[in-house]
Design an enzyme around this catalytic site. Sequence first.
Site, PDB file in Angstrom:
ATOM      1  N   ARG A 101       0.814  -1.204   0.000  1.00 55.97           N
ATOM      2  CA  ARG A 101       0.000   0.000   0.000  1.00 55.97           C
ATOM      3  C   ARG A 101       0.856   1.265   0.000  1.00 55.97           C
ATOM      4  NH1 ARG A 101      -2.945   1.958  -2.676  1.00 55.97           N
ATOM      5  NH2 ARG A 101      -4.001  -0.039  -2.623  1.00 55.97           N
ATOM      6  N   LYS A 136       3.934  24.952  -2.918  1.00 54.13           N
ATOM      7  CA  LYS A 136       2.636  24.435  -2.466  1.00 54.13           C
ATOM      8  C   LYS A 136       2.637  22.916  -2.578  1.00 54.13           C
ATOM      9  CE  LYS A 136       0.349  28.692  -3.911  1.00 54.13           C
ATOM     10  NZ  LYS A 136      -0.602  29.327  -4.853  1.00 54.13           N
ATOM     11  N   LYS A 168       7.746  39.739  -1.873  1.00 51.26           N
ATOM     12  CA  LYS A 168       6.324  39.674  -2.201  1.00 51.26           C
ATOM     13  C   LYS A 168       5.614  40.910  -1.633  1.00 51.26           C
ATOM     14  CE  LYS A 168       4.572  35.678  -2.802  1.00 51.26           C
ATOM     15  NZ  LYS A 168       3.930  34.352  -2.673  1.00 51.26           N
ATOM     16  N   GLU A 201       7.880  40.574  -6.732  1.00 51.57           N
ATOM     17  CA  GLU A 201       6.499  40.374  -7.164  1.00 51.57           C
ATOM     18  C   GLU A 201       5.807  41.715  -7.380  1.00 51.57           C
ATOM     19  OE1 GLU A 201       3.367  37.512  -5.282  1.00 51.57           O
ATOM     20  OE2 GLU A 201       3.066  39.485  -4.381  1.00 51.57           O
ATOM     21  N   ASP A 222       1.927  38.873 -10.913  1.00 49.60           N
ATOM     22  CA  ASP A 222       0.930  38.124 -10.157  1.00 49.60           C
ATOM     23  C   ASP A 222      -0.489  38.542 -10.531  1.00 49.60           C
ATOM     24  OD1 ASP A 222       0.071  36.293  -8.098  1.00 49.60           O
ATOM     25  OD2 ASP A 222      -0.386  38.049  -6.875  1.00 49.60           O
TER      26      ASP A 222
END
Length: 284
Positions: A101, A136, A168, A201, A222
């Site tokens: 598994r 992420k 940022k 950014e 962005d």
Amino acid sequence: MIQPPPEGVIRLAVETALAEDRAAEDVTTLAAVTPSLRGTARFLAKQDGVLAGLPVALEAFRVFDPTAGLAVHVQEGGRFAARSILAEVTCSVRAMLQAERVALNFLQRLCGTATHTRAFVDAVAGTGAVILDTRKTTPGLRDLEKYAVRCGGGTNHRRDLAAMAMIKDNHREALARAEMSLADGVAAIRQRTPGIAVEVEIDALDQLEAALAARPEWILLDNMSNADMAEAVRRTHGRAKLEASGGVNLKSVRAIAETGVDAISVGALTHSAGSVDISLDLEF
């Protein structure tokens, strides 16, 4: 050859997963299967995909049987069709059943990331834009997931907060509160960490000139419109690399690439990829 994560990284991830599954205490296998019994099992694809994760799957079996071996039929990064045999593992049947598994969980998930990445890479083919991943990722599995992105033809962006500097929106606000300019912030980063690449950014065209004046290696556009990104490409004229980001999907990515940006970062490569259906079929 696509370089897999270091052996220690793979081993730690696998051992953590096996401990979670209490595989060493498998009450069924330890009672019903004799230690000397050996067998071969096939990893069989149930759908089309791109392969990533065989070294991780093999490590799961080797925790219980160091002699476990793998006959590979599809190379890492290779495309496969449904009903393809991806590889065959030979080891003790106990090890096979205890680790099955965990091995499949890793293989299915990493193939899912590689497959999803390849779809984005194919969508921008011929434009010159590269597909970047993000931070992420699943906690504890970053290096494995970024490896799967490479298997899918994507490019790894910064691995962590120390690998590259990125100013940022919140950093910009902090600089403003300290009465420092964007250029001051970039200079402070370079003084503290010489040689590190810096990205700034922005989310509007009127911020572009200040960002360029700070002379970062990269500027992140962005959530900007395609028209504004194309204009940013024109105004930048090669003075910095441009990265597009923000809600990118398979329907929108081609048009974004055609604006002329150098790279497009896609968080969905790792946070929304899903898994490829793969089974492990045992033969004695």
